[in-house]
Each structure stands twice: as structure tokens, then as C-alpha cells.
Motif scaffolding. Structure first.
Motif, PDB file in Angstrom:
ATOM      1  N   GLU A  23      21.137 -17.411  10.226  1.00  0.00           N
ATOM      2  CA  GLU A  23      22.383 -17.415   9.466  1.00  0.00           C
ATOM      3  C   GLU A  23      23.191 -18.624   9.921  1.00  0.00           C
ATOM      4  O   GLU A  23      23.502 -18.756  11.110  1.00  0.00           O
ATOM      5  N   LEU A  24      23.525 -19.507   8.973  1.00  0.00           N
ATOM      6  CA  LEU A  24      24.136 -20.783   9.311  1.00  0.00           C
ATOM      7  C   LEU A  24      25.497 -20.957   8.652  1.00  0.00           C
ATOM      8  O   LEU A  24      25.797 -20.313   7.645  1.00  0.00           O
ATOM      9  N   THR A  25      26.290 -21.846   9.209  1.00  0.00           N
ATOM     10  CA  THR A  25      27.498 -22.335   8.561  1.00  0.00           C
ATOM     11  C   THR A  25      27.405 -23.854   8.507  1.00  0.00           C
ATOM     12  O   THR A  25      26.951 -24.479   9.467  1.00  0.00           O
ATOM     13  N   PRO A  26      27.806 -24.469   7.388  1.00  0.00           N
ATOM     14  CA  PRO A  26      27.649 -25.921   7.264  1.00  0.00           C
ATOM     15  C   PRO A  26      28.714 -26.735   7.988  1.00  0.00           C
ATOM     16  O   PRO A  26      28.578 -27.953   8.113  1.00  0.00           O
ATOM     17  N   ASN A  27      29.768 -26.077   8.451  1.00  0.00           N
ATOM     18  CA  ASN A  27      30.857 -26.800   9.107  1.00  0.00           C
ATOM     19  C   ASN A  27      31.283 -26.021  10.344  1.00  0.00           C
ATOM     20  O   ASN A  27      32.348 -25.411  10.385  1.00  0.00           O
ATOM     21  N   TYR A  28      30.442 -26.082  11.361  1.00  0.00           N
ATOM     22  CA  TYR A  28      30.640 -25.268  12.549  1.00  0.00           C
ATOM     23  C   TYR A  28      31.893 -25.719  13.311  1.00  0.00           C
ATOM     24  O   TYR A  28      31.969 -26.848  13.806  1.00  0.00           O
ATOM     25  N   ALA A  29      32.873 -24.846  13.351  1.00  0.00           N
ATOM     26  CA  ALA A  29      34.123 -25.096  14.099  1.00  0.00           C
ATOM     27  C   ALA A  29      34.757 -26.429  13.718  1.00  0.00           C
ATOM     28  O   ALA A  29      35.342 -27.113  14.558  1.00  0.00           O
ATOM     29  N   GLY A  30      34.631 -26.805  12.446  1.00  0.00           N
ATOM     30  CA  GLY A  30      35.250 -28.031  11.971  1.00  0.00           C
ATOM     31  C   GLY A  30      34.544 -29.304  12.387  1.00  0.00           C
ATOM     32  O   GLY A  30      35.101 -30.394  12.240  1.00  0.00           O
ATOM     33  N   THR A  31      33.303 -29.204  12.858  1.00  0.00           N
ATOM     34  CA  THR A  31      32.581 -30.383  13.332  1.00  0.00           C
ATOM     35  C   THR A  31      31.877 -31.142  12.206  1.00  0.00           C
ATOM     36  O   THR A  31      31.453 -32.280  12.404  1.00  0.00           O
ATOM     37  N   GLY A  32      31.753 -30.509  11.048  1.00  0.00           N
ATOM     38  CA  GLY A  32      30.986 -31.122   9.975  1.00  0.00           C
ATOM     39  C   GLY A  32      29.487 -31.013  10.181  1.00  0.00           C
ATOM     40  O   GLY A  32      28.698 -31.590   9.419  1.00  0.00           O
ATOM     41  N   LYS A  33      29.068 -30.255  11.190  1.00  0.00           N
ATOM     42  CA  LYS A  33      27.651 -30.049  11.478  1.00  0.00           C
ATOM     43  C   LYS A  33      27.266 -28.595  11.222  1.00  0.00           C
ATOM     44  O   LYS A  33      28.117 -27.695  11.235  1.00  0.00           O
ATOM     45  N   PHE A  34      25.962 -28.379  10.990  1.00  0.00           N
ATOM     46  CA  PHE A  34      25.477 -27.020  10.825  1.00  0.00           C
ATOM     47  C   PHE A  34      25.475 -26.306  12.170  1.00  0.00           C
ATOM     48  O   PHE A  34      25.215 -26.913  13.224  1.00  0.00           O
ATOM     49  N   ILE A  73      22.080 -27.688  14.730  1.00  0.00           N
ATOM     50  CA  ILE A  73      22.169 -26.331  15.283  1.00  0.00           C
ATOM     51  C   ILE A  73      22.062 -26.369  16.800  1.00  0.00           C
ATOM     52  O   ILE A  73      22.809 -25.688  17.515  1.00  0.00           O
ATOM     53  N   VAL A  74      21.129 -27.182  17.293  1.00  0.00           N
ATOM     54  CA  VAL A  74      20.965 -27.301  18.746  1.00  0.00           C
ATOM     55  C   VAL A  74      22.206 -27.947  19.371  1.00  0.00           C
ATOM     56  O   VAL A  74      22.679 -27.520  20.433  1.00  0.00           O
ATOM     57  N   ALA A  75      22.755 -28.966  18.714  1.00  0.00           N
ATOM     58  CA  ALA A  75      23.899 -29.689  19.261  1.00  0.00           C
ATOM     59  C   ALA A  75      25.150 -28.812  19.322  1.00  0.00           C
ATOM     60  O   ALA A  75      25.956 -28.928  20.253  1.00  0.00           O
ATOM     61  N   THR A  76      25.340 -27.933  18.355  1.00  0.00           N
ATOM     62  CA  THR A  76      26.559 -27.126  18.300  1.00  0.00           C
ATOM     63  C   THR A  76      26.434 -25.786  19.022  1.00  0.00           C
ATOM     64  O   THR A  76      27.436 -25.099  19.220  1.00  0.00           O
ATOM     65  N   PHE A  77      25.236 -25.420  19.431  1.00  0.00           N
ATOM     66  CA  PHE A  77      25.036 -24.091  20.025  1.00  0.00           C
ATOM     67  C   PHE A  77      25.620 -24.041  21.431  1.00  0.00           C
ATOM     68  O   PHE A  77      25.315 -24.879  22.283  1.00  0.00           O
ATOM     69  N   ASN A  78      26.441 -23.040  21.677  1.00  0.00           N
ATOM     70  CA  ASN A  78      27.035 -22.831  22.996  1.00  0.00           C
ATOM     71  C   ASN A  78      27.544 -21.397  23.061  1.00  0.00           C
ATOM     72  O   ASN A  78      28.520 -21.040  22.397  1.00  0.00           O
TER      73      ASN A  78
END
Length: 274
Positions: free
Chosen positions: A111-122, A31-36
Motif C-alpha cells: 500500500e503506497l502513497t505518491p507523496n510521502y510526508a510531502g517529499t514528492g516520493k513514493f 520506498i526504500v529512501a522514505t522508509f523509517n
């Protein structure tokens, strides 16, 4: 512009309370890695219901502006355990502040998504405030108002503690004195060398620069200059509080010759998927 919060704990590693899902440390770090916020800004809602209307109660309550992860000591079954935790920072609007003041929907729920923008990360796509958070050890939302300023109490429940707001005149003056003293002290000689034998020492005079005295004088001028503004702000906040209390105690139907229409009935088959 809303009220920017300090970081509060919104999600904790471990088994959820309501549905026995497992939250992993990797999920939190994802979550931290994908947050922007330049790519996507998660909005805040109530009970995971995002309505189509901009009108309350299921409209927006602010934005999530930042997240971070850290390892906390969480007590479970009487035993302290090290758990990875997600912290969030929000920009809350007045609706969210009012919600907390009424002790309603105090706990955060991500509220999460398991495949954020196609990255395969939450990834984080939203934040709700609810009575029944799924995660353990979330911090309770607890706002309060003092002299018109929104602040957080000092107890452990204070999940959203607002950053320092406007200070009073004396506080601003003290800050000015401290800053100027530190700045001008850099230019003050640390000390004069001892006079040589038979060398005449110059007498003291009134032209020696004293940074502390100068800063104190400037601070007094600042305090005097801004005092009318601070006093007016305090009076306006007091007047607003009194007006709001009067309006809340006034009968909404006063002056009507007949009761307001109640509107049509709602189809009981309709339901919102949370």
C-alpha cells in the motif's frame, strides 16, 4: 513480540497484473529512501481492509520493520528479465502465522502513497496479504510449525522464512564448543622452537592447556544443564498441539439447550472501499 521474518519479495518493477498500472524502479527506490519506522510503521492487514475494531478478521496482523531493493531475474513470457524488486521484512503476530498455515491469503500486496510526508516520493504506508496481488513475482507466504517452533519450508514459495529459533541442547553445546575453541586457540602457542644442540628438551606434562578439550568439556556441561529445559519446552509444545486439535474437533454448540442466536442482518448496501 511477534515472529521476525527474513526479507521476502513484495513488489516488482513492471506492469501490474490486475489494473495495467506501471511500477517503475524509481518508485521502488523511493520506498526504500522514505522508509523509517521511527517516523511511520506500516501495519499489516488482510485484503487491504483495516477495520476499526481490534478483533479479527480485519484487525492488525503485525508490522513492516524493514525494506530493501535489489535487481532480480524475473521470467516473463518465458524470457528472463532484470527487474527492480522491493523486499520487506515483517514482525508477524500469531494471526498471520495461522493464516499461512491454513493456506489463506498467501501473497503480499503493498500500500503506497505518491507523496510521502510531502517529499514528492513514493512511500510505504501498509502491507496486505491477499489472494490477488497486483504486482508480478511476489513471493508466497508459507509458514509451518515443527516441535512448537515456527519455521519456513525450503522451497521457492517460502516468502517469510523465520530467523533461527531456539536450538536443541546438542546444538547449543556444539555452538559453545565451536566458540570457545576459536577463542582459546588465540592464546595457544603455534609451536615450540627446536631445541638447540646439547639443550635438554622439557618432557611433556599434564599442565599443557588444550583449548579443544576444555571447550568440549564446557559444551558437555552446558548440554546437560539445559537439557531439562529443552525437553520441557518440547513436551509443552506437543501438549498444546494435542489440546488445540481436540478443541478444534469439539462441537461448539455442545451443551446448549438451543442453537446460538445468529444476530441481525447486514444492510447489503454497505460496502468497504479497498
Amino acid at each position: 513480540m511477534g515472529k521476525k521474518s527474513k526479507f521476502f519479495r513484495a513488489f516488482v518493477e513492471g506492469q501490474t497484473i490486475s489494473d495495467n498500472r506501471t511500477v517503475t524502479a524509481e518508485m521502488i527506490d523511493d520506498i526504500v529512501a522514505t522508509f523509517n519506522t521511527e517516523s511511520y510503521t506500516p501495519r499489516i492487514n488482510v485484503e487491504h481492509i483495516s477495520g476499526y475494531s481490534p478483533e479479527p478478521p480485519f484487525n492488525g496482523y503485525g508490522d513492516v520493520t524493514a525494506v530493501k531493493a535489489q535487481t532480480d531475474t524475473i521470467t516473463i513470457d518465458g524470457k528472463p528479465q532484470q527487474r527492480r524488486a522491493l523486499y520487506a521484512q515483517v514482525d508477524a503476530n500469531d494471526q498471520l502465522v495461522t493464516l499461512s498455515e491454513r493456506n489463506q491469503k498467501p501473497f503480499p500486496s503493498v500500500e503506497l502513497t505518491p507523496n510521502y510526508a510531502g517529499t514528492g516520493k513514493f512511500g510505504l504506508i501498509g502491507l496486505a496479504f491477499t489472494d490477488t496481488p497486483a504486482s508480478i513475482a511476489t513471493q508466497r507466504l508459507n509458514f509451518s510449525r515443527v516441535n512448537g517452533n515456527v519455521i519456513a519450508t525450503a522451497d521457492d514459495r517460502a516468502a517469510l522464512e523465520f530467523e533461527a529459533g531456539p536450538a536443541d541442547a546438542n546444538g547449543i553445546a556444539a555452538a559453545v564448543v565451536q566458540g570457545l575453541t576459536g577463542f582459546f586457540s588465540k592464546f595457544k602457542p603455534e609451536g615450540q622452537p627446536a631445541p638447540k644442540k646439547d639443550e635438554q628438551q622439557l618432557p611433556a606434562n599434564d599442565n599443557v592447556f588444550d583449548p579443544a578439550a576444555f571447550a568440549t568439556a564446557i559444551g558437555g556441561i552446558v548440554a546437560a544443564a539445559i537439557k531439562p529445559v529443552v525437553d520441557a519446552q518440547t513436551q509443552h509444545a506437543s501438549d498444546f498441539t494435542a489440546l488445540r486439535a481436540k478443541l478444534e474437533s469439539t462441537d461448539a454448540n455442545q451443551g446448549f439447550s438451543r442453537p446460538p442466536a445468529t444476530g441481525g442482518s447486514i444492510d447489503p448496501k454497505l460496502a468497504t472501499d479497498c
